[in-house]
Each structure stands twice: as C-alpha cells, then as structure tokens.
Design a protein around this motif. Structure first.
Motif, PDB file in Angstrom:
ATOM      1  N   MET A   1     -25.028  61.253-135.297  1.00  0.00           N
ATOM      2  CA  MET A   1     -23.901  61.470-134.383  1.00  0.00           C
ATOM      3  C   MET A   1     -23.854  60.344-133.361  1.00  0.00           C
ATOM      4  O   MET A   1     -24.864  60.004-132.742  1.00  0.00           O
ATOM      5  N   GLU A   7     -14.292  62.429-129.756  1.00  0.00           N
ATOM      6  CA  GLU A   7     -13.331  62.936-130.721  1.00  0.00           C
ATOM      7  C   GLU A   7     -12.247  63.697-129.964  1.00  0.00           C
ATOM      8  O   GLU A   7     -12.419  64.081-128.816  1.00  0.00           O
ATOM      9  N   SER A 120     -20.887  67.611-133.118  1.00  0.00           N
ATOM     10  CA  SER A 120     -19.980  66.523-132.773  1.00  0.00           C
ATOM     11  C   SER A 120     -19.793  66.456-131.261  1.00  0.00           C
ATOM     12  O   SER A 120     -20.105  67.404-130.529  1.00  0.00           O
ATOM     13  N   THR A 123     -17.600  69.209-130.104  1.00  0.00           N
ATOM     14  CA  THR A 123     -18.294  70.497-130.028  1.00  0.00           C
ATOM     15  C   THR A 123     -19.121  70.592-128.753  1.00  0.00           C
ATOM     16  O   THR A 123     -19.146  71.629-128.079  1.00  0.00           O
TER      17      THR A 123
END
Length: 659
Positions: A1, A7, A120, A123
């Motif tokens: 990651m 994102e 992520s 998240t």
C-alpha cells in the motif's frame, strides 16, 4: 500500500479538523494520507509525552499505527487510553493482520476503533472519520486551553499570510501581517529550518514538521501541510509542554480517581502557596492474588470498588475538597489542605476501618486489607519530600535522601529493569560450624541501577510492592537464581541452594505449581533446594503457609522459616508447621554477644528448634565472638560477613575450594 497516493473519498472531515497520529514506522506516510484526506495533522514518531501532545493538539481523534511496532503501540495505547476516555475522544488502532489476536489488549487499554492492514488510504481515512463521529456523539470534553488554536496559512499566489487570532496576539502582530515582519520574529537559524521544511514538501510528501523556539510562546513544533490543489501552505503549531495543567483534569480511566502526576502537581501548588497539606497513602494488600485467581477484569473491578470506597471515606473524613488519586498499581493517595494532625489521625482510622471490610469479587467475599500511612507537610517542604515520607512510612523502608531515591521513584523504573535484566542474583555462603565447610548458599537479589548503583532486596521488593509487581519480581528472581545455580561449576555440585518466598507469594493461587515448574525447567534438583519463608509471611496466613510448606516438602524440597525473631516469635505455631530449618534473624545472632539476657533468649530459641528436630542457621554473623557463642549454644550453621559477603558463582567456587 502506498499511503502517499490518496484515493477518492466519499466524505471529508470538517475543514482542517486536527487529528493526532502516532506512527513508529510510517509517520510521514500516515501524515500524508491524513492530510490528503483533508485533516490537519499533528504527527509523532515517538511515544514520549503522548498524552500531553494529544491534548495540546485539540484533536478529537488519536491514531496509533502499531504495524510493525506492536509492543510500542500497546504501551502508547495504555498511556493514551485514560486521556481518551476522560476527554470523550476516540482512539483508532492500526495493526498488521498477523497481530489482530492482540486486539483484546488494545481494547482493554482504551482503544475505541481498529483497522487491520492491508487497507487502502480511503479505508484508513474513512476509519478516522468514523472515529471522529464517535467522539462527536460522545460530546467531546476536551481540555480547555488558553486562547484558541495556534496556526497560520500562506497563499503564495496572493502572497498573503493569515494568522489565527491567538497566534497574532502572542506574536503582537496583525492577523494578516506582511510576510517580512512575520518572518522577522524568527532568528536566522529558525528561518533556515522553516525554508528547509517547506522545500521538503511535494506531491509525494504533502506534510512535514520542524521544531524551534517561538518568541513569547516557547518551544513548539510546526506541522506544515501543502494543499495539493491550491498550493496553499498551512501550519498547526503544537506547544511542547503547553497543555495548561491538562493532566489535572484527566482522571484515571480505570478507577475514576486522579492520576499520579496530576496529584503531585496539586500537592506542589498548594505547598508552594504555604498551605499545610495532609497526605494518606493506601496500598491494597493481596491485589495481585485477585488478578491471578480471578483474572484481570475482576482485578480492574476491584480497583474501581476500592477507589469508590476511598473517595467516600475521603469526603466524610476530610471534606469534599479532598483529592483522591491512583498513584500506581493498587496504591492510592488521599490529600487535603484543610486538616491538622488530629484530623489526619481520625481520617487514618476511618480508612483502616473501611479497608478492613471485605470486597465482593466474582461473588466471593474477599478480606484484602491495606497498608495505610499518613504524613503532614512541614514548612518549606515540597511534594516530593511529603510523598517520600508517606511512602517510607507505608513500606517501612527508610531511604535517606543522601543514600538514594525514594521507593516511588524506583517503582517507576522497576518493570523496565526486569525486562532489561538489571536484576541480578548473588549468593551468600552458609557454613557448617562444626567443620567450617561451606554447605549451601542463599540467593539474594540485587538491582544494578544505572543511576543509583546497587540496590538491595529490601528496598527492591518495597519498590515492587509500590509498583504492584511483587509477584512478578519474586518469580523473576527465583528463575534467575535457579538457572544460575543449575550451571554452577563442578566444585559446587553438592551445595544446597536457598531461595526466598515472599509473604505475598504465600497467598497466591497455584504458586507452588508455578514454583515447581520453574525448578524443573531450570534443571536444578529439588532435593538440593531449600525454600525460605519469612516469619511474617507465615503469620500472615498460617493455614496457607502450612499448606504451601507441606506441598513443597512432599515435592522433595526442604523448607525453612527465615528471619525468625523479628515478628511474632510464637513458639507454639512451629510444631504445627512442616519445617526443616529455622533461621535466626541477624539481630538475635549479633545480640548474643551482648547481655546475659540476650544470650538466654538465643539459647531458648536454639533449644526449642532442636527439640522439634529443626536445624538452626544463624544469619548476620560478623565476629568470631558471635560465632563462638552460637556454637556453644548448639547452633549448627551460620552465614554472614565473617565468612563472606554475597558473591557470584565463580567467587563462591573459589571460597568452597579454600575452605
């Protein structure tokens, strides 16, 4: 990651809402991820001062990134958990997938949310947002700080600088000053630090920080962020050490009492004002046994019940302004600035009566009892001196200022000392008086403290009691003694080893099974081991002591009463106990060379022991005159400086050879 590549996110936090991030391995990446999600970030790589830094940040959410640093993360969570609960904030823990089995420990420490990796950036950002909502629903009770947040924003396109009102007031500048006079508040070295920090910012690294001294404010850390869209620079300024008496309003999350540092500051403030203060220290007895027998959760409930009982009595005996604090482990402090010696004595009696009443633990009534000591402040005395006197009275281990630190100071270092193997074991020879041969050795603990030098067993175990880890220390010392003796050279193959069992050990559930397990794991033969229990430990609970001694003898060990003559000295109970040796306390051994009456007392003890079939060992023998008189009275063995001080295994082997 790749945390530096944000994102898309479905929901953003309130504009520039602060978040406190502690990440031991990925601070910059975590800070970048949070900043990219719209948070104002205060980030740290080390856990020192984590409670103060979180409170000073003004954040509603603390994030501990424990990935790759599980033990450090747990320690930080335990330090921060009480602050989070007391201020109704949220604590989010990030762990590696392989460490999720430790989530219970984080939950017990006070974590409110967790996330396991891999995850992520989106998240993680959403997990932070859920934590923020949790804090908002609780109704954050953050510590009130003086003024508003310190910070600034710079728009390079417009060449405009905007200071928060409080920062402008602190620097005596307008809220929208020209850049040059604002920079003039920094000296040349600090301006270079700022320029270097700004140059470090990039798309891959949108956050950074630097520390410096800010005139009128003191030592600060500036947490810089660059907005990737507008290019604007913004900074949150964290005052180091500037959460104004933050801990004074943070209560111990476990018991509801104040914490130790807060209580010490309260004491120091009142004493500096010249007010006389009374202090009561209360140490619960047998608390560690409850943890062992019923589990940690039951122990926590017991602490809460004890705290409520102490607070109730404090209000009744000393008034509603009395301060109640949990200092460490199972020790509490009650302090009042409105009492005299007579009032303090009445309060002590009230606490003794209250703590003598049993507690309900898992449906059982347990009479724990407590040590209680009081101290009234002297003119010009500070908080350290007052607490030192109370602590010494509590544990009956005076430590003059010139000789070393207080028990409370040592207690704070002790757990780390065990982990660092600073606790050593030395051996004092035991000599057969008839032949002069060394036939055994007693294992004695020593703490080679890096700051205070050698610390002996009495002070060492007093500090362990203070820290609530007496059982852990006892187990550690026994294990070290057994493993060391198991590797003794061939010259010592016939020597007996004596190890000590504390009064607290006597009442511990399954202690004998644990001790026998340590003996067998070490490889030292049970038949050459003597287990010594102090007279006070036996008298604390005669039934438990008799059971323990019988189990040890059945298992092949021998048992002894240590320090006989210092406590109750009841001759009647000896015949009821399964014993092999009676060890005469050093004060009796040394008194034998005094008056005729002293010699008669020692003679009576030796005659009584021998009539019961017990061998007698005299401790603390220092002169030939003492040894000669002990021999004439029928004593079989001795130990003391007349033969040798406590020594290591190799020195013991040389002594055996020379004798």
């Amino acid at each position: 990651m790749n945390l530096a590549t944000p994102e898309p996110e479905t929901e953003a936090p309130p504009a520039q809402a602060p978040v406190f991030v502690l990440s031991f391995r990925q601070r910059d990446e975590m800070a970048a991820a949070a900043a990219g999600a719209g948070w104002g970030v205060v980030a740290a790589r080390r856990a020192e001062g984590v409670e103060r830094r979180f409170l000073a940040s003004g954040a509603q959410v603390a994030v501990i990134d424990a990935r790759g640093a599980l033990s450090e993360g747990l320690m930080a969570a335990r330090a921060l958990g009480g602050v989070v609960e007391a201020s109704r904030a949220a604590l989010l823990i990030l762990v590696s997938q392989s460490d999720t089995l430790h989530l219970r420990e984080f939950h017990d420490a006070g974590a409110t949310h967790f996330l396991s990796s891999p995850a992520s950036v989106a998240t993680i950002a959403q997990a932070m947002r859920f934590a923020q909502r949790h804090a908002e629903r609780l109704g954050r009770q953050g510590v009130e700080t003086k003024g508003e947040a310190l910070g600034w924003r710079y728009d390079s396109a417009l060449r405009s600088l905007q200071l928060t009102p409080d920062l402008a007031a602190q620097l005596e500048l307008p809220e929208a000053p020209a850049l040059r006079p604002a920079l003039a508040r920094l000296d040349g070295a600090d301006r270079k630090l700022m320029r270097a920090a700004v140059r470090r910012l990039s798309e891959e690294r949108p956050t950074t920080a630097f520390a410096h001294d800010l005139p009128g404010i003191g030592r600060v850390v500036q947490h810089l962020q660059r907005d990737p869209v507008t290019g604007r620079l913004s900074a949150l300024i964290e005052r180091l050490g500037a959460a104004p008496d933050a801990e004074a309003v943070v209560h111990d999350a476990l018991t509801g009492a104040r914490d130790g540092p807060s209580a010490r500051r309260w004491l120091g403030g009142r004493l500096e004002e010249g007010v006389q203060v009374g202090a009561v220290l209360i140490g619960l007895l047998g608390f560690e046994t409850v943890n062992t027998a019923y589990g940690r959760e039951a122990g926590d409930r017991l602490l809460r019940a004890a705290s409520r009982r102490i607070a109730d009595i404090a209000r009744e005996a000393l008034g509603r302004t009395a301060v109640v604090a949990r200092m460490s482990g199972s020790e509490f402090l009650v302090a009042s600035d409105g009492c005299d010696a007579e009032g303090l004595a009445r309060a002590e009696a009230a606490f003794e009566e209250a703590m003598a009443r049993p507690f309900v633990v898992e449906g059982d009534l347990l009479p724990l009892g407590a040590r209680i000591a009081t101290a009234l402040s002297n003119a010009g005395e500070g908080a350290t001196g007052l607490l030192r006197r109370a602590s010494e009275a509590l544990f009956d281990v005076p430590i003059p200022e010139a000789e070393g630190p207080s028990v409370a100071i040592l207690a704070a270092d002790l757990r780390r000392a065990i982990d660092r193997d600073e606790i050593e074991v030395v051996f004092q020879p035991q000599v057969a008086i008839a032949t002069g041969a060394i036939v055994g050795a007693e294992a004695l603990a020593r703490w080679r403290h890096r700051d205070y030098g050698e610390i002996g067993p009495e002070t060492l175990f007093a500090a362990a009691d203070h820290a609530g880890i007496a059982g852990a220390l006892s187990d550690h010392v026994q294990s070290v003694a057994l493993s060391t003796a198991a590797s003794w050279p061939a010259a010592l193959i016939k020597l007996r080893l004596s190890i000590n069992v504390t009064a607290a050990d006597v009442g511990r559930t399954n202690f004998v099974d644990g001790l026998l397990g340590r003996i067998d794991a070490s490889g030292f033969p049970r038949a050459r081991l003597t287990v010594e229990v102090t007279e006070s430990g036996i008298m604390k609970d005669l039934g438990d002591a008799a059971r323990l001694l019988a189990e040890l003898r059945t298992a092949g060990c021998r048992v002894a009463i240590d320090d006989f003559g210092t406590g109750y000295s009841s001759l009647a109970y000896l015949k009821a106990l399964p014993l092999d040796y009676l060890k005469i306390d050093k004060r009796l051994s040394q008194d034998i060379a005094g008056s005729v009456r002293d010699r008669v007392v020692v003679r009576g003890v030796i005659d009584m022991a021998r009539s019961l079939g017990l061998a007698v060992v005299a401790e603390g023998v220092e002169t030939e005159a003492q040894l000669d008189l002990l021999a004439k009275e029928g004593c079989q063995y001795f130990q003391g400086y007349l033969c040798s001080e406590p020594v290591d295994g190799m020195t013991l082997a040389r002594l055996v050879a020379t004798r």
